[in-house]
Write a protein that holds these residues in place. Sequence first.
Motif, short mmCIF file in Angstrom:
data_model
loop_
_atom_site.label_atom_id
_atom_site.label_comp_id
_atom_site.label_asym_id
_atom_site.label_seq_id
_atom_site.Cartn_x
_atom_site.Cartn_y
_atom_site.Cartn_z
N THR A 136 -52.81 10.76 -51.22
CA THR A 136 -53.03 10.78 -52.66
C THR A 136 -51.87 11.08 -53.54
OG1 THR A 136 -53.35 13.27 -52.65
CG2 THR A 136 -55.40 11.75 -52.24
N SER A 137 -50.98 11.61 -52.93
CA SER A 137 -49.54 11.95 -53.69
C SER A 137 -48.63 10.52 -53.94
CB SER A 137 -48.74 13.03 -53.44
OG SER A 137 -47.57 12.99 -53.22
N ARG A 138 -47.99 10.30 -55.15
CA ARG A 138 -47.29 9.23 -55.26
C ARG A 138 -45.91 9.32 -54.49
NH1 ARG A 138 -43.09 10.18 -58.70
NH2 ARG A 138 -43.35 11.91 -59.89
N HIS A 139 -45.50 10.77 -54.31
CA HIS A 139 -44.47 11.01 -53.17
C HIS A 139 -44.66 10.43 -52.15
CE1 HIS A 139 -44.06 13.99 -56.59
NE2 HIS A 139 -42.74 13.15 -56.84
N ILE A 140 -45.94 10.81 -51.42
CA ILE A 140 -45.97 10.43 -49.94
C ILE A 140 -46.48 9.24 -49.72
CG2 ILE A 140 -47.35 11.20 -47.96
CD1 ILE A 140 -45.66 13.39 -49.05
N SER A 141 -46.96 8.35 -50.70
CA SER A 141 -47.29 7.18 -50.62
C SER A 141 -45.83 6.38 -50.57
CB SER A 141 -48.00 6.49 -52.03
OG SER A 141 -48.39 5.37 -51.90
N ALA A 142 -44.88 6.71 -51.53
CA ALA A 142 -43.80 6.24 -51.46
C ALA A 142 -42.99 6.14 -50.51
CB ALA A 142 -42.91 6.53 -52.66
N VAL A 164 -37.63 10.36 -53.02
CA VAL A 164 -38.49 10.75 -53.95
C VAL A 164 -38.13 12.07 -54.74
CG1 VAL A 164 -40.52 9.78 -52.46
CG2 VAL A 164 -39.68 12.00 -51.97
N ASP A 165 -36.98 12.37 -54.39
CA ASP A 165 -36.19 13.64 -55.29
C ASP A 165 -36.99 14.75 -55.03
OD1 ASP A 165 -34.31 14.42 -57.03
OD2 ASP A 165 -35.59 14.29 -58.95
N LEU A 166 -37.14 15.32 -53.80
CA LEU A 166 -37.94 16.27 -53.38
C LEU A 166 -37.09 17.06 -52.65
CD1 LEU A 166 -41.77 15.39 -53.11
CD2 LEU A 166 -40.63 16.72 -55.05
N ASN A 167 -37.42 18.37 -52.55
CA ASN A 167 -36.52 19.23 -51.44
C ASN A 167 -37.09 19.10 -50.07
OD1 ASN A 167 -36.79 21.73 -49.36
ND2 ASN A 167 -35.11 22.08 -50.82
N PRO A 168 -36.24 18.72 -49.05
CA PRO A 168 -36.67 18.12 -47.75
C PRO A 168 -37.86 19.08 -46.91
CG PRO A 168 -34.42 18.08 -47.90
CD PRO A 168 -34.74 18.82 -49.12
N SER A 169 -37.60 20.42 -47.27
CA SER A 169 -38.47 21.41 -46.60
C SER A 169 -40.07 21.18 -47.35
CB SER A 169 -38.01 22.74 -46.89
OG SER A 169 -36.91 23.08 -46.11
N TYR A 170 -39.93 21.09 -48.55
CA TYR A 170 -41.03 20.91 -49.33
C TYR A 170 -41.93 19.59 -48.91
CZ TYR A 170 -44.44 20.29 -53.29
OH TYR A 170 -45.52 19.74 -54.21
N LEU A 171 -41.05 18.65 -48.85
CA LEU A 171 -41.58 17.32 -48.54
C LEU A 171 -42.24 17.11 -47.17
CD1 LEU A 171 -41.99 14.16 -49.14
CD2 LEU A 171 -39.79 13.86 -48.31
N SER A 172 -41.56 17.94 -46.30
CA SER A 172 -42.22 17.91 -45.01
C SER A 172 -43.48 18.59 -44.92
CB SER A 172 -41.22 18.93 -44.18
OG SER A 172 -39.98 18.20 -43.83
N ARG A 173 -43.70 19.90 -45.75
CA ARG A 173 -44.90 20.48 -45.74
C ARG A 173 -45.90 19.51 -46.30
NH1 ARG A 173 -41.49 24.67 -47.36
NH2 ARG A 173 -42.18 24.34 -49.50
N LEU A 174 -45.46 19.03 -47.54
CA LEU A 174 -46.44 18.23 -48.29
C LEU A 174 -46.91 16.78 -47.40
CD1 LEU A 174 -47.83 17.68 -51.09
CD2 LEU A 174 -45.75 16.29 -51.78
#
Length: 250
Positions: A136-142, A164-174
């Motif tokens: 659902t998130s545009r970050h994960i879709s990208a 996607v301009d996110l912290n690597p740890s946060y992106l991993s969890r998301l």
Amino acid sequence: MNIKKELAFQEFVRRESNLVRAPYTPEQEFYSVIKSGSTAKVKELCQESLLSKKGLGTLSVNSLQNIKYHFAITAAMVARYCMEGGMELSTAYGLSDFYILKADGCTKPEDVAALHPVMCLDYAKRMKNLRKNKITSRHISACIDYILDNLHTRITIETLASLVDLNPSYLSRLFKKEAGMTVSRYIQDKKIETAQNMLIYSDYTPSEISSVLAFPNQSYFTEIFHKKTGMTPLKYRNFNFRNTEMGGKG
């Protein structure tokens, strides 16, 4: 590796369908491309009108009825392939029924032929969306779009985080929350799926496939491939070749 050959391999991987050519039958390639969700490739393959398609048998002496019969067969085959790719049975059959009824109402062969690419693209678009199911998130879709377009490279969480301009740890969890698996597992699964297609639809060697998909070495590629499919790459190729040959003789 020869630069020209490596570029050819990379082009194979970049193709959304991962199906540049099929040594068995054009029909198998066509249905597999729709199943893969490659809308660009489907548009390319549908440029040839159903009316001028080579190899169509005569199912009726009436030209309108003949093209309708072939349209119905195509609809049934597309539905079957898409169900194999994860489309729900009710959706696949519902679309098939809808388009067959639309074709049945046509009064000219040209109208049936014009409906053919519309149906095929509809299925392909739905299959493409299935790849992002629950995303659902545009970050994960990208991130997923980037992964699918860059399977020929070594992809890291840092690369995706920067994208996607996110912290690597946060992106991993998301990513794990939305995709249901870790980033590394997702990348690995998609690379193996691509390797499976390359083994079936090309004559590239396991060593070449391992290299173009940026695995550390062939031994690791073989280990991961076996873990996912239960076969070595060569056994997988031979198994699918035999099945295709048997299917063609039926």
